[in-house]
Scaffold this motif. Sequence first.
Motif, mmCIF file in Angstrom:
data_model
loop_
_atom_site.group_PDB
_atom_site.id
_atom_site.type_symbol
_atom_site.label_atom_id
_atom_site.label_comp_id
_atom_site.label_asym_id
_atom_site.label_seq_id
_atom_site.Cartn_x
_atom_site.Cartn_y
_atom_site.Cartn_z
ATOM 1 N N LYS A 57 21.181 -5.862 7.845
ATOM 2 C CA LYS A 57 20.386 -4.962 7.016
ATOM 3 C C LYS A 57 19.915 -5.738 5.795
ATOM 4 O O LYS A 57 20.459 -6.805 5.472
ATOM 5 C CB LYS A 57 21.209 -3.748 6.579
ATOM 6 N N THR A 58 18.970 -5.144 5.077
ATOM 7 C CA THR A 58 18.457 -5.850 3.890
ATOM 8 C C THR A 58 18.464 -4.960 2.650
ATOM 9 O O THR A 58 17.786 -5.241 1.674
ATOM 10 C CB THR A 58 17.020 -6.369 4.138
ATOM 11 N N LEU A 87 15.075 -21.102 11.756
ATOM 12 C CA LEU A 87 15.897 -20.003 11.247
ATOM 13 C C LEU A 87 16.708 -19.382 12.381
ATOM 14 O O LEU A 87 16.320 -19.484 13.555
ATOM 15 C CB LEU A 87 14.998 -18.909 10.650
ATOM 16 N N PRO A 88 17.785 -18.689 12.043
ATOM 17 C CA PRO A 88 18.496 -17.930 13.078
ATOM 18 C C PRO A 88 17.557 -16.940 13.776
ATOM 19 O O PRO A 88 16.655 -16.365 13.143
ATOM 20 C CB PRO A 88 19.580 -17.193 12.280
ATOM 21 N N GLY A 89 17.787 -16.743 15.065
ATOM 22 C CA GLY A 89 16.887 -15.923 15.862
ATOM 23 C C GLY A 89 16.749 -14.487 15.377
ATOM 24 O O GLY A 89 15.698 -13.857 15.567
ATOM 25 N N THR A 115 13.515 -11.343 15.577
ATOM 26 C CA THR A 115 13.623 -10.274 16.568
ATOM 27 C C THR A 115 14.045 -8.924 15.986
ATOM 28 O O THR A 115 13.782 -7.886 16.584
ATOM 29 C CB THR A 115 14.652 -10.662 17.650
ATOM 30 N N GLU A 116 14.712 -8.953 14.839
ATOM 31 C CA GLU A 116 15.229 -7.696 14.287
ATOM 32 C C GLU A 116 14.554 -7.404 12.943
ATOM 33 O O GLU A 116 14.393 -8.313 12.130
ATOM 34 C CB GLU A 116 16.750 -7.799 14.066
ATOM 35 N N PRO A 117 14.181 -6.139 12.708
ATOM 36 C CA PRO A 117 13.594 -5.803 11.401
ATOM 37 C C PRO A 117 14.683 -5.723 10.335
ATOM 38 O O PRO A 117 15.865 -5.583 10.642
ATOM 39 C CB PRO A 117 12.977 -4.424 11.647
ATOM 40 N N GLY A 118 14.263 -5.817 9.082
ATOM 41 C CA GLY A 118 15.170 -5.537 7.978
ATOM 42 C C GLY A 118 15.196 -4.046 7.711
ATOM 43 O O GLY A 118 14.773 -3.235 8.548
ATOM 44 N N ILE A 175 9.872 -3.891 6.333
ATOM 45 C CA ILE A 175 10.421 -5.224 6.568
ATOM 46 C C ILE A 175 10.474 -5.477 8.075
ATOM 47 O O ILE A 175 11.506 -5.249 8.731
ATOM 48 C CB ILE A 175 11.838 -5.373 5.965
ATOM 49 N N PRO A 176 9.391 -5.950 8.654
ATOM 50 C CA PRO A 176 9.405 -6.218 10.097
ATOM 51 C C PRO A 176 10.041 -7.578 10.379
ATOM 52 O O PRO A 176 10.270 -8.364 9.457
ATOM 53 C CB PRO A 176 7.911 -6.249 10.449
ATOM 54 N N PRO A 177 10.323 -7.879 11.650
ATOM 55 C CA PRO A 177 10.747 -9.241 11.990
ATOM 56 C C PRO A 177 9.626 -10.225 11.655
ATOM 57 O O PRO A 177 8.451 -9.855 11.611
ATOM 58 C CB PRO A 177 10.983 -9.185 13.503
#
Lengths: 390, 583
Positions: free
Chosen positions: B264-265, B527-529, B533-536, B544-546
Amino acid sequence: MKALCEKYAAKLAAQGLASGTGPDAPLVGGLDADLTWNREDPRTGELAGLFSRLSINSLVFIRPAEPYRTILDFLAARNPDGIRPEDTETRTFLHDIPVCADFTAEAMAAQLKRRKVIVIPGQGVAACGTVTPEQGFVSVSSLVFSSFVLFFSDYLNRARRVELDDEYADAFSHVVRLLPEPHTDLPGLAAGPFTDEEGVVAAMAEAGRKVVGYGLVDSFFGNISYKLDETVYISQTGSSLDELEGCIDPCPLDGSTTNGLTASSELSAHEDVYRRSNYDCILHGHPKFSVIMSMDCERDDCPNRGHCHIHCTECRTVDGVPIVPGEVGTGPTGLCHTLPPAMAANGAAIVHGHGLFTAGNNDFNAPFARLLEIENRCRDLYFDRLSRYA
Amino acid sequence: MDEFYGRTGMVLHIDLTTGTATPEHPDEAVYGRYLGGRGLAGYYLHPFADREYTDPELPLLIFTGPLTGTDSPTSGRGTILSRSPLTGAVCDGSIGGGLPTRLKKAGYDGLVITGRAETPCGIEIDDHDVRVVETSLWGTDSDAVLHGLERQLPEDTSLACIGPAAENGSLLGSVAVDHRHGGVRGGLGLVWAAKNLKYLTVRGSGEVRVHDPAALAEAREAIVRLTMASPVLMGGHGFSHWGTGALFDLINSRRMLPTDNFQKTFFEQGAAVNAAALAELYKPRDHGCLGCHIHCRKIARDGRSLPGFETMAHFTANVGNADPESAMEAADLCGKLGLDPISAASTLACLREITGQDYTDKTLLSTLRAMAEGGDLAKGALNLAQACGRPEAAMTVKGLELPAFDPRGGYGLALAYAVSTRGGCHQHAYPISHEVLRKPVATDRFTFSGKARIIKLAEDTIAACDSMNACRLIFLAAGLEEYAKALTAVTGQDWSVQSLLEVGERTTVNERRMNAGNGFDATDDDLPGRFFTEPGTSGGGVEIPPIDREKFLQARRNYYAVRGLDENGAPTTETLQRLGLDQ
């Protein structure tokens, strides 16, 4: 990158700093992997040489519009080793302005590797950036403002000392003829009080656009705030006052958050004004004649001469509007110490060499009117004072 | 020091195998090309850059810069540099306190420490008296070492040491400098341990000569004026008032605060652990490095150091902890054990994601203690995640754990993380400056447009800053334009923005070529994958999209082009020749 180049070229024109069309329209270049320009022009060949000589990613070049063109060419001719204005913008951000005799990449690069903006007499002004073309835009605009202030301040000082020469007098009268007529109408801003964040932000954005549109500040200078309940909404540092949407920070007065980290450097001063008074809103612009008059002083023998911007102890006013010393920010000589008491008592104050603050209740109509009124009064006072000597 | 301005002209080589100290006087040209600090240390590392940290020939480098010890603002900085035991990449750490100033005043531009002592030792420098002494302090924690040495030595002595973590072989071993001014990452403490070096003390009574004091005073005035005008540094919400923890609310509100191991962000309980909450709880006082007027360090009333933003954020949001006291204890324990708190907290977050087990106050601290004792936890997030068969859970670049800024919230940040020579580090380009803090101007944080060259130029600027040895933070207010004037005043040599950037470029490319020689290539500049692939956590008007993978790769290609690298990220022959790095 090209879109940014076009944006800042358009802003330079919109603010009257350069022509919008024709050969004198701004040239703005941006480099990422490739170099792009806002438009085609034969001079881009030479200017491109700056990108290969300097570690930059953007460049702004303008042939300033009148009367700035005359002012800059005059000052550059008089000061071939560099122009040294003494207003706050210059003291803080520009330091001094190199003059480059030749429009060649080699000569310009030699100066731009040390300074962010240079004057090339008869050719124009060049400024570079390492982040975006906005840096060049800011530098060019600061230079034009500072040069204007220096030109008029120096003329009045020389007139007082009976040191004017015909060349300066000719340039001055030419520039004065080119000055736009002062605004006397008022914009009719949204009526307050504003009771929610949405209303506050919309009113601030509207006021910002009008302050810029009336020439009372260049877009990225100055700041605006509004107090709603116990939260001060204030424009962000370095934000363009004509583009405030999304650039306003809510800062609770109780200090429970530090979201104001990106707020204007004058946040502390605004907060203290609100604590000391019942005002709801503050406008801060950099109207040119207010700045010029704030720096005008007949006391050549004053022991604080040269340090007036931080050490002036005289009780000086423009028709009762106090002029206070103080530098940008919160340092020991910061205007955060001098401005709030003056503002709380008078609802308006001019900071030496810096700009004009006005406060009001409910909405921005009254502070806007006062901003305009004081600037126009300073303009009249300038020519009145000048008429005593020349 | 009579012949030189801004430097001593002497680099001291200390061989711990023999216990000898040998002065060297580098050529004028070496100083001109590398300046000092990180640049000069990199010059000394290059011939040995392929050595393992266990190899006694791998140098541990501690360098000052030409501004260190002068009246130039924020001049009390220095550099520790070597090859990282954690990542295998070149790794630098910017250090403050009083140690760099005192090293310079003792007469040394830098120390090149090689060899391996037979028994645990300390290096004690008192001007030109340099001793390698046996020590019984091995096994004691950093606080005990530093407090013990302070009692024995004159008050104007500076101290640095490692803790039990490095002694026990932890790849997260850090270095404590004057109690609160280490922050050295990459496991560089392990290089000390591999040499059997427990501590360094420095006392210096000399003066750093300045060529033109009046010009330096003028330059200083301009820099201080810009600092005072900076809301980030000196404003009511700024670092001077709150410490770097002032970033907490802003980064959280921008939806880029790493939470639950970057899953999460946004941290809902942020108000419980933000700078204002810490100030209310701990009533801190100000503390700063020698030569600094910002004083961004804050000391709690009970004497503990208040964590900076990254440490606090990682020990709260990133490990799912809303208790400020347990975060304070964890940070304090890292200091005692000699653990890099950013990497330690990030490794805890990785472990939490893998096990699904939340921490309690006690398990947070006990896991940290275990981390300092060896085993998989002591090897950092990447090694831990690989050992658990969950490599995707390691939020690292080149094996270095990411600090507390989520790259989905700033695309310049994403690129900077990927290409940084020392791995998961935002400080080599500090795009937070323009993507969040609006300095020198604001940029659109959700675009890669223009970012390749911006990152390259910022890397060069910060490398120049690290080579002069000014504080990186002051570049949120002043710039190389002002610092070139200060450096010219100090050295008597003609420095400009451009010539400083050329030193910065040489410094960065030198590090790149060392990494390339050790097998780093484009696959490491990534960067880590998860970030692709995952949004924030969207909200508050921010989505906050990927990160778009193709746009990232194009930006990286652009970076390689503007940096003068080949498609594998290695410096081209032309680039090396241009910078004089081909010899």
